[in-house]
Design a protein around this motif. Structure first.
Motif, PDB file in Angstrom:
ATOM      1  N   ARG A  74      14.127  -3.379   1.296  1.00  0.00           N
ATOM      2  CA  ARG A  74      15.187  -3.008   2.252  1.00  0.00           C
ATOM      3  C   ARG A  74      16.010  -1.830   1.727  1.00  0.00           C
ATOM      4  N   LYS A  75      16.262  -1.809   0.417  1.00  0.00           N
ATOM      5  CA  LYS A  75      17.022  -0.697  -0.182  1.00  0.00           C
ATOM      6  C   LYS A  75      16.292   0.623  -0.018  1.00  0.00           C
ATOM      7  N   PHE A  76      14.967   0.620  -0.188  1.00  0.00           N
ATOM      8  CA  PHE A  76      14.192   1.847  -0.006  1.00  0.00           C
ATOM      9  C   PHE A  76      14.383   2.405   1.405  1.00  0.00           C
ATOM     10  N   VAL A  77      14.288   1.534   2.410  1.00  0.00           N
ATOM     11  CA  VAL A  77      14.423   1.968   3.798  1.00  0.00           C
ATOM     12  C   VAL A  77      15.819   2.547   4.032  1.00  0.00           C
ATOM     13  N   ALA A  78      16.834   1.873   3.523  1.00  0.00           N
ATOM     14  CA  ALA A  78      18.212   2.335   3.709  1.00  0.00           C
ATOM     15  C   ALA A  78      18.464   3.656   2.986  1.00  0.00           C
ATOM     16  N   GLU A  79      18.026   3.764   1.723  1.00  0.00           N
ATOM     17  CA  GLU A  79      18.266   4.980   0.938  1.00  0.00           C
ATOM     18  C   GLU A  79      17.541   6.199   1.518  1.00  0.00           C
ATOM     19  N   LEU A  80      16.360   5.966   2.066  1.00  0.00           N
ATOM     20  CA  LEU A  80      15.585   7.070   2.641  1.00  0.00           C
ATOM     21  C   LEU A  80      16.010   7.392   4.071  1.00  0.00           C
ATOM     22  N   ASP A  81      16.842   6.525   4.642  1.00  0.00           N
ATOM     23  CA  ASP A  81      17.327   6.693   6.013  1.00  0.00           C
ATOM     24  C   ASP A  81      16.161   6.788   7.011  1.00  0.00           C
ATOM     25  N   ILE A  82      15.186   5.903   6.824  1.00  0.00           N
ATOM     26  CA  ILE A  82      14.036   5.835   7.733  1.00  0.00           C
ATOM     27  C   ILE A  82      14.451   5.067   8.983  1.00  0.00           C
ATOM     28  N   LYS A  83      14.231   5.660  10.138  1.00  0.00           N
ATOM     29  CA  LYS A  83      14.586   4.992  11.398  1.00  0.00           C
ATOM     30  C   LYS A  83      13.410   4.210  11.969  1.00  0.00           C
ATOM     31  N   ASN A  84      12.236   4.830  11.963  1.00  0.00           N
ATOM     32  CA  ASN A  84      11.041   4.191  12.510  1.00  0.00           C
ATOM     33  C   ASN A  84       9.831   4.593  11.697  1.00  0.00           C
ATOM     34  N   GLY A  85       8.933   3.632  11.478  1.00  0.00           N
ATOM     35  CA  GLY A  85       7.714   3.917  10.732  1.00  0.00           C
ATOM     36  C   GLY A  85       7.061   2.638  10.257  1.00  0.00           C
ATOM     37  N   ILE A  86       6.319   2.762   9.159  1.00  0.00           N
ATOM     38  CA  ILE A  86       5.676   1.599   8.557  1.00  0.00           C
ATOM     39  C   ILE A  86       5.833   1.654   7.042  1.00  0.00           C
ATOM     40  N   MET A  87       5.835   0.480   6.441  1.00  0.00           N
ATOM     41  CA  MET A  87       5.857   0.344   4.987  1.00  0.00           C
ATOM     42  C   MET A  87       4.633  -0.454   4.583  1.00  0.00           C
ATOM     43  N   ASN A  88       3.888   0.096   3.637  1.00  0.00           N
ATOM     44  CA  ASN A  88       2.765  -0.634   3.060  1.00  0.00           C
ATOM     45  C   ASN A  88       3.134  -1.015   1.634  1.00  0.00           C
ATOM     46  N   VAL A  89       2.865  -2.269   1.283  1.00  0.00           N
ATOM     47  CA  VAL A  89       3.169  -2.806  -0.042  1.00  0.00           C
ATOM     48  C   VAL A  89       1.849  -3.300  -0.635  1.00  0.00           C
ATOM     49  N   PHE A  90       1.476  -2.764  -1.815  1.00  0.00           N
ATOM     50  CA  PHE A  90       0.174  -3.050  -2.424  1.00  0.00           C
ATOM     51  C   PHE A  90       0.354  -3.413  -3.889  1.00  0.00           C
ATOM     52  N   VAL A  91      -0.181  -4.567  -4.309  1.00  0.00           N
ATOM     53  CA  VAL A  91      -0.121  -4.954  -5.722  1.00  0.00           C
ATOM     54  C   VAL A  91      -1.405  -4.515  -6.412  1.00  0.00           C
ATOM     55  N   MET A  92      -1.232  -3.884  -7.569  1.00  0.00           N
ATOM     56  CA  MET A  92      -2.374  -3.469  -8.372  1.00  0.00           C
ATOM     57  C   MET A  92      -2.756  -4.640  -9.275  1.00  0.00           C
ATOM     58  N   GLY A  93      -3.942  -5.166  -9.081  1.00  0.00           N
ATOM     59  CA  GLY A  93      -4.402  -6.291  -9.887  1.00  0.00           C
ATOM     60  C   GLY A  93      -5.286  -7.205  -9.076  1.00  0.00           C
ATOM     61  N   THR A  94      -6.085  -7.999  -9.785  1.00  0.00           N
ATOM     62  CA  THR A  94      -7.050  -8.866  -9.104  1.00  0.00           C
ATOM     63  C   THR A  94      -6.689 -10.346  -9.192  1.00  0.00           C
ATOM     64  N   THR A  95      -5.540 -10.665  -9.767  1.00  0.00           N
ATOM     65  CA  THR A  95      -5.131 -12.074  -9.843  1.00  0.00           C
ATOM     66  C   THR A  95      -3.735 -12.268  -9.255  1.00  0.00           C
ATOM     67  N   ALA A  96      -3.367 -11.406  -8.320  1.00  0.00           N
ATOM     68  CA  ALA A  96      -2.077 -11.511  -7.647  1.00  0.00           C
ATOM     69  C   ALA A  96      -2.255 -11.078  -6.198  1.00  0.00           C
ATOM     70  N   ALA A  97      -1.263 -11.372  -5.367  1.00  0.00           N
ATOM     71  CA  ALA A  97      -1.324 -11.017  -3.948  1.00  0.00           C
ATOM     72  C   ALA A  97       0.088 -10.820  -3.415  1.00  0.00           C
ATOM     73  N   ILE A  98       0.160 -10.209  -2.246  1.00  0.00           N
ATOM     74  CA  ILE A  98       1.418 -10.053  -1.526  1.00  0.00           C
ATOM     75  C   ILE A  98       1.391 -11.023  -0.353  1.00  0.00           C
ATOM     76  N   ILE A  99       2.481 -11.767  -0.188  1.00  0.00           N
ATOM     77  CA  ILE A  99       2.584 -12.689   0.941  1.00  0.00           C
ATOM     78  C   ILE A  99       3.885 -12.427   1.690  1.00  0.00           C
ATOM     79  N   ILE A 100       3.882 -12.786   2.959  1.00  0.00           N
ATOM     80  CA  ILE A 100       5.107 -12.796   3.763  1.00  0.00           C
ATOM     81  C   ILE A 100       5.250 -14.213   4.284  1.00  0.00           C
ATOM     82  N   ASN A 101       6.348 -14.847   3.878  1.00  0.00           N
ATOM     83  CA  ASN A 101       6.585 -16.224   4.285  1.00  0.00           C
ATOM     84  C   ASN A 101       8.039 -16.555   4.022  1.00  0.00           C
ATOM     85  N   GLU A 102       8.405 -17.779   4.295  1.00  0.00           N
ATOM     86  CA  GLU A 102       9.767 -18.239   4.024  1.00  0.00           C
ATOM     87  C   GLU A 102       9.922 -18.502   2.531  1.00  0.00           C
ATOM     88  N   ASP A 103      11.016 -18.026   1.972  1.00  0.00           N
ATOM     89  CA  ASP A 103      11.301 -18.236   0.550  1.00  0.00           C
ATOM     90  C   ASP A 103      12.232 -19.446   0.424  1.00  0.00           C
TER      91      ASP A 103
END
Length: 133
Positions: free
Chosen positions: A25-54
């Motif tokens: 969220r800080k990246f979006v605010a600091e860059l003042d991005i209004k509309n677009g997409i964000m891609n988040v990628f983890v480098m490694g074969t024993t980890a993953a990115i998830i979106i869920n409830e914390d």
């Protein structure tokens, strides 16, 4: 505009879940991005990115799910940490999130998290790419 940055996240051994939504969220605010997409990628074969409830109980349920689904004590061809690779295989190393009106388009309970399956402490590198205006 295309913007790219690397985040480093330290993880603990075993199944570790780290919420890093606020950094994104800080990246979006600091860059003042209004509309677009964000891609988040983890480098490694024993980890993953998830979106869920914390939520603490859900975190324990996630850990139990992966421990039950792909146990550590099974005999695998790759003897050291096959279970870590197999666990990450059922998820994804990346997620793409829309940015609308200057904010990440996440639901009320959605958080972006790194899930680590490795046996050792790690410092994971996550590449964040934003395309927007």
């Amino acid at each position: 505009m295309i913007w790219n940055e690397k985040i480093k996240i330290k993880t603990k051994p075993g199944i570790d879940i780290v919420n890093f939504t606020n950094e994104l969220r800080k990246f979006v605010a600091e860059l003042d991005i209004k509309n677009g997409i964000m891609n988040v990628f983890v480098m490694g074969t024993t980890a993953a990115i998830i979106i869920n409830e914390d939520e603490i109980h859900l975190r324990e349920d996630f850990k139990k799910l992966f421990s039950d689904l792909i146990p550590e004590d099974r005999l695998y061809f790759h003897p050291e940490n096959a279970f870590s690779h197999l666990r990450s295989l059922v998820l994804s190393p990346e997620k793409t999130i829309p940015i609308r009106d200057g904010k990440l388009s996440l639901g009320q309970w959605q958080s972006v998290m790194l899930i680590e399956f490795g046996k050792n402490r790690r410092e994971r590198e996550i590449i964040v790419t934003i395309i927007g205006e």
